[in-house]
Structure formats: structure tokens, C-alpha cells
Design an enzyme around this catalytic site. Structure first.
Site, PDB file in Angstrom:
ATOM      1  N   CYS A 268       0.804  -1.235   0.000  1.00  0.00           N
ATOM      2  CA  CYS A 268       0.000   0.000   0.000  1.00  0.00           C
ATOM      3  C   CYS A 268       0.832   1.278   0.000  1.00  0.00           C
ATOM      4  CB  CYS A 268      -0.933  -0.010   1.195  1.00  0.00           C
ATOM      5  SG  CYS A 268      -1.967  -1.473   1.225  1.00  0.00           S
TER       6      CYS A 268
HETATM    7  C1  UGA Z   1      -1.663   0.406   5.409  1.00  0.00           C
HETATM    8  C2  UGA Z   1      -2.518   1.328   6.289  1.00  0.00           C
HETATM    9  O1  UGA Z   1      -2.077   1.270   7.638  1.00  0.00           O
HETATM   10  C3  UGA Z   1      -3.997   0.929   6.232  1.00  0.00           C
HETATM   11  O2  UGA Z   1      -4.772   1.871   6.942  1.00  0.00           O
HETATM   12  C4  UGA Z   1      -4.443   0.928   4.768  1.00  0.00           C
HETATM   13  O3  UGA Z   1      -5.784   0.522   4.632  1.00  0.00           O
HETATM   14  C5  UGA Z   1      -3.564  -0.024   3.969  1.00  0.00           C
HETATM   15  O4  UGA Z   1      -2.196   0.404   4.086  1.00  0.00           O
HETATM   16  C6  UGA Z   1      -4.009   0.025   2.547  1.00  0.00           C
HETATM   17  O5  UGA Z   1      -3.820   1.050   1.891  1.00  0.00           O
HETATM   18  O6  UGA Z   1      -4.670  -0.920   2.090  1.00  0.00           O
HETATM   19  P1  UGA Z   1      -0.587  -2.032   5.720  1.00  0.00           P
HETATM   20  O7  UGA Z   1       0.206  -1.720   4.488  1.00  0.00           O
HETATM   21  O8  UGA Z   1      -1.283  -3.323   5.809  1.00  0.00           O
HETATM   22  O9  UGA Z   1      -1.720  -0.897   5.963  1.00  0.00           O
HETATM   23  O10 UGA Z   1       0.407  -2.001   6.933  1.00  0.00           O
HETATM   24  P2  UGA Z   1       0.847  -1.006   8.118  1.00  0.00           P
HETATM   25  O11 UGA Z   1       0.559  -1.672   9.397  1.00  0.00           O
HETATM   26  O12 UGA Z   1       0.279   0.337   7.909  1.00  0.00           O
HETATM   27  O13 UGA Z   1       2.414  -0.984   7.911  1.00  0.00           O
HETATM   28  C7  UGA Z   1       3.017  -0.535   6.697  1.00  0.00           C
HETATM   29  C8  UGA Z   1       4.512  -0.517   6.830  1.00  0.00           C
HETATM   30  O14 UGA Z   1       4.924   0.562   7.664  1.00  0.00           O
HETATM   31  C9  UGA Z   1       5.135  -1.779   7.462  1.00  0.00           C
HETATM   32  O15 UGA Z   1       6.294  -2.124   6.726  1.00  0.00           O
HETATM   33  C10 UGA Z   1       5.476  -1.352   8.866  1.00  0.00           C
HETATM   34  O16 UGA Z   1       6.553  -2.076   9.407  1.00  0.00           O
HETATM   35  C11 UGA Z   1       5.838   0.100   8.642  1.00  0.00           C
HETATM   36  N1  UGA Z   1       5.684   0.930   9.858  1.00  0.00           N
HETATM   37  C12 UGA Z   1       4.448   1.097  10.424  1.00  0.00           C
HETATM   38  C13 UGA Z   1       6.794   1.554  10.407  1.00  0.00           C
HETATM   39  O17 UGA Z   1       7.931   1.415   9.886  1.00  0.00           O
HETATM   40  N2  UGA Z   1       6.628   2.337  11.512  1.00  0.00           N
HETATM   41  C14 UGA Z   1       5.413   2.536  12.091  1.00  0.00           C
HETATM   42  O18 UGA Z   1       5.338   3.263  13.107  1.00  0.00           O
HETATM   43  C15 UGA Z   1       4.307   1.899  11.540  1.00  0.00           C
END
Ligand code: UGA
Length: 452
Positions: A268
Site C-alpha cells: 500500500c
Molecule cells: C496500510 C494502512 O495502515 C492501512 O490503513 C491501509 O488501509 C492499507 O495500508 C491500505 O492502503 O490498504 P498495511 O500496508 O497493511 O496498511 O500495513 P501497516 O501496518 O500500515 O504498515 C506498513 C509498513 O509501515 C510496514 O512495513 C510497517 O513495518 C511500517 N511501519 C508502520 C513503520 O515502519 N513504523 C510505524 O510506526 C508503523
């Protein structure tokens, strides 16, 4: 009030949304062109790894309120509202490839031709602003011979599900965004959310499309900003997690998405930001912040490898253990995972890579078939000259010195903050000091901590 809903596309969004709406009391029929997937779903076996999905899928299948088919006409005929949840991959230049969304709009239009009554089409796939008006509605009208606003309603209803937490997020949304072609379309869609405890925001179609991009852009910006601050913290011997704890206590900022480290991956954030950057460019606007968000994110991966190379006196012929391959824990997904680039760089610099992940090794094999895959952390760490931690899997929290003792050289760098400092003596973090087994004086003099 129960409704008959069809869902087109059974990726993680389509399947979790379908199962979720069935659980909330509706009759749901899911459709996908992939026959193997449909068979699996009808046997209540989820084709993807997602917490609680199996339990809920079994439950709604047994109740007879959820089924799957490859027959799109059947799905449309047996429903009053259809959600489009097909994939929207990227083109080379980051812009969106609208092939699937256009094809499915045509197919739905054709199926609606002979269907009686009012039918609402809801775009749930993430699409750049303007897509529903330009690439969906004209196909629906042309193929059905009916008018949107008359026999057909159209809405945009973005999803905010996190992979790995999709069902929980579905059942407990922060808000429900309904972009509507007209009031009648929006009213029908709002009805299926009547038993959700969340505020509903009604907008026009392209505003709802933009909300999704702006939300993901904001979250990714928080991460890259935390990484940028973290890179300065590292040089100052400050733990960025303590800094962000203080920052996140400001209710205007919130404590979420401030975890610095190896950066964001997944299907995403990288794709959506590239798509909105490309859209801006196509409209003659040069995005600045978003370009930097992507650049900072890419740079984190190189910083990790540089740091390791520095601590191991070069990577040529060194054995490096990569712990964690998935883009985040509780997922087998490696799309755009930091581990992909990190492993490429390690290989380019002459290292021999061994890797371990509790879920994502099969997927990573397709990207990096020539590295060693191990069945547990200890095997991966055996005789290694260095170790990088790339996913914050819970099980890594339990690693202790006993596990790391099998390394040849204990150079351990965390790209995700996960190790327990009371069980592991000697490690450091990409944006935090970590715990180095040194005397206090040595520790303060150590150039690894940067100047302070
Ligand atoms: C993300 C959004 O959080 C959702 O709200 C959205 O619906 C989704 O994309 C989408 O567009 O469909 P997702 O990609 O499943 O969800 O995962 P996240 O939990 O958001 O994490 C994304 C990435 O960011 C991961 O690699 C995670 O490790 C990283 N991350 C997350 C960080 O490096 N730091 C943080 O504080 C949070």
C-alpha cells in the site's frame, strides 16, 4: 437490516470485507476469476494468512451466509449492492494500471443489463481521484444501457484495513467514508453500516478517493519523519523511541506510526504514494514532501547495510543472518519489504546471506532464490559474522544471548526495535543506541554512537 452483497475480487481486502459483512448479518457472495482460490474459500480455507480470518470464514460459511463463485453474473444477480475490490497495480512510472478496474466495470455493466431494480456499485479498490468518474461510470453505463443516477447507484468507500489486522480493523473502524454519486446511492451504502460504531463521513466521489491517498500519505510521512529524526538521534546517542514517546503524547500528533527503523514496505504505502506523486505530476504539480518521504524510506535500507558493513569490516565473504523477511509481523507478505533491497545490497557487497522468517520464506524465495533459508533463528545465526533484524516478529523478543552465541562475530543490528535488552547484551539499533556490551567509558567514546 440484512442486505445481499456481492464482492468482486478476493484479495485480502475483498475476502476480509466479504467475511466481515457476512459476520455483521448480511448475505455475501464473493467472486474471483481464480478458480483455485474460489474452491479453497468455499471449503472455508483462507488462501491468505490473516488473523481470525479462518475462524470467521468457517463460521459464516457454516451459517450459509457466505459463498464464493467464479461466475460474475451470478454474483451480480444475487445481490443489490456490489463492491469492487480488484487489484490496482502500478505502471513502470508509478502511475496506476487501471486494466482490472476497467474490465470489471465493463463486466458488471454487462451483468446489470438484464437485472431488474436499483443496484449500487461501490468502488473499494484504492483508485486515484477521478477514476470512478472517468474509468468506472462510463463503462457501467455503456455496457448496461442504464443510467447512473437512475437504475444504478455509485459510491466510493475506501478501506483502511491493515494487513494482518484486517478483520479487527473492519469490525472497529475509526470512520466510514462514503463518497456518493448522489444521495440515493449513499443512503443505500450507509444502511449496510448501520450496526457499526463509527462516525460516517459523506462526500463526493473524488473527495473519498483522495481521502484514502491523503491518509496513507500522512501515515507514511509520520514514519519517514520519525526515521529522519531517528538518524539524527543515532548520531547523538539518543533513543528515538523515547523521543517519539514524548512527541506522540501531543494529542494533535498521536503516538501511532512513529516507530522508526527499516522503513515502510507492503502493497500500500509505497505504491499509493508513487501513484499520487504520478497523479500530481500528470496535473503539472511537482510533489516535494512525498518524494522525500519515499527517498528517506529507501535510504533507511542502505543505512542498515552501511552500518553493518562498517561494523564487520567489509561484507565480502561474510555470512550475514537476516532475521525477518515479511514487510511486517503477522504477515507472509514480502511485497516492497525492506528485506528485499537489504538482501540485494548484501549480495552485491559479497556477503553470503542466510535468512529466517516464521511465515514469509516461501514468498521471499521467489525474489531471492539463491540465499540460504533456515528453519529457525538459531540455525540462521550459526557462524554468522553479522545479523540484521528486519521484521519485528514477536518471537524475536524471546531471543537471548544463548541464541546469538552461535554467531562467529556478535554484530547485531536492529532495523526494528524488538530485542529484549535484558536478554541480549550486545546489539545496536539503526536509530537508537541499543545495548552494547562495553564499560560505561568505552560506551561513551564509541564512535558507533556518534558524537554527543
Ligand atoms: C496500510 C494502512 O495502515 C492501512 O490503513 C491501509 O488501509 C492499507 O495500508 C491500505 O492502503 O490498504 P498495511 O500496508 O497493511 O496498511 O500495513 P501497516 O501496518 O500500515 O504498515 C506498513 C509498513 O509501515 C510496514 O512495513 C510497517 O513495518 C511500517 N511501519 C508502520 C513503520 O515502519 N513504523 C510505524 O510506526 C508503523
Amino acid at each position: 437490516m440484512s442486505m445481499n452483497i456481492s464482492i468482486i475480487g478476493t484479495g485480502y481486502v475483498g475476502l476480509c470485507t466479504g467475511v466481515g459483512f457476512a459476520k455483521m448479518g448480511n448475505n455475501v457472495i464473493c467472486m474471483d476469476v481464480d478458480e483455485k482460490k474460489i474452491k479453497q474459500i468455499n471449503k472455508a480455507e483462507p488462501p491468505i494468512y490473516e488473523k481470525q480470518l479462518k475462524k470467521y470464514l468457517e463460521n459464516v460459511t457454516a451459517k450459509g451466509v457466505f459463498r464464493a463463485t467464479t461466475d460474475l453474473t451470478r454474483a451480480i444477480t444475487n445481490s443489490d449492492l456490489t463492491m469492487i475490490c480488484v487489484g490496482t497495480p502500478s505502471n513502470q512510472d508509478g502511475s496506476m494500471d487501471l486494466r482490472y478496474i476497467e474490465q470489471v466495470s465493463k463486466d458488471i455493466g454487462t451483468a446489470l443489463k438484464n437485472k431488474e431494480g436499483y443496484h449500487v456499485i461501490v468502488v473499494k479498490s484504492t483508485v486515484v481521484p477521478g477514476t470512478t468518474e472517468i474509468n468506472v461510470i462510463p463503462h457501467l453505463e455503456e455496457k448496461s444501457g442504464k443510467g447512473v443516477g437512475d437504475d444504478i447507484g455509485v459510491c466510493v468507500n475506501p478501506e483502511f484495513l491493515r494487513e494482518g489486522n484486517a478483520l479487527e480493523d473492519f469490525l472497529n473502524p475509526d470512520r466510514i467514508v462514503i463518497g456518493q454519486y448522489d444521495k440515493r446511492s449513499g443512503d443505500v451504502l450507509e444502511k449496510i453500516y448501520f450496526n457499526f460504531n463509527a462516525p460516517v463521513l459523506r462526500t463526493n466521489l473524488k473527495t473519498a478517493e483522495m481521502i484514502k491517498y491523503a491518509a496513507n500519505a500522512m501515515l507514511a510521512t509520520k514514519i519517514s519523519l520519525s526515521n529522519e529524526i531517528g538518524n539524527i538521534c543515532k548520531r547523538l546517542g539518543i533513543d528515538v523511541y523515547n523521543v517519539m514517546k514524548g512527541v506522540g503524547m501531543d494529542s494533535r500528533i498521536s503516538p501511532k506510526f512513529l516507530r522508526a527503523g527499516a522503513g515502510f514496505g507492503g502493497s500500500c504505502f509505497p505504491k499509493d504514494i508513487a501513484a499520487i506523486v504520478a497523479k500530481g505530476k500528470a496535473l503539472g504539480y511537482d510533489t516535494q514532501i512525498l518524494n522525500t518521504v519515499l527517498n528517506v524510506n529507501k535510504k533507511q535500507r542502505r543505512i542498515l547495510v552501511d552500518m553493518l558493513e562498517n561494523r564487520t569490516d567489509g561484507l565480502q565473504n561474510k555470512k550475514i543472518a537476516a532475521l525477518g523477511l515479511a514487510f511486517k509481523p503477522d504477515s507472509d507478505d514480502v511485497r516492497e519489504a525492506p528485506a528485499i533491497d537489504v538482501i540485494s545490497m548484501l549480495k552485491e557487497r559479497g556477503a553470503k546471506v542466510s535468512a529466517y522468517d516464521p511465515q514469509a520464506m516461501d514468498n521471499m524465495r521467489k525474489m531471492h532464490g539463491d540465499i540460504e533459508y533456515c528453519s529457525n533463528s538459531r540455525e540462521c545465526l550459526k557462524d554468522a559474522d553479522g545479523c540484521l533484524i528486519l521484521t519485528n516478529w514477536k518471537e524475536f523478543k524471546n531471543l537471548s544471548d544463548k541464541d546469538f552465541d552461535v554467531m562467529k562475530n556478535k554484530v547485531i543490528i536492529e532495523g526494528r526495535k524488538v530485542l529484549n535488552p535484558s536478554s541480549v547484551k550486545n546489539f545496536e539499533g539503526i536509530c537508537w543506541p541499543g545495548r552494547l556490551a562495553q564499560s560505561k567509558t568505552e560506551y561513551h567514546k564509541d564512535p558507533r554512537r556518534g558524537v554527543d
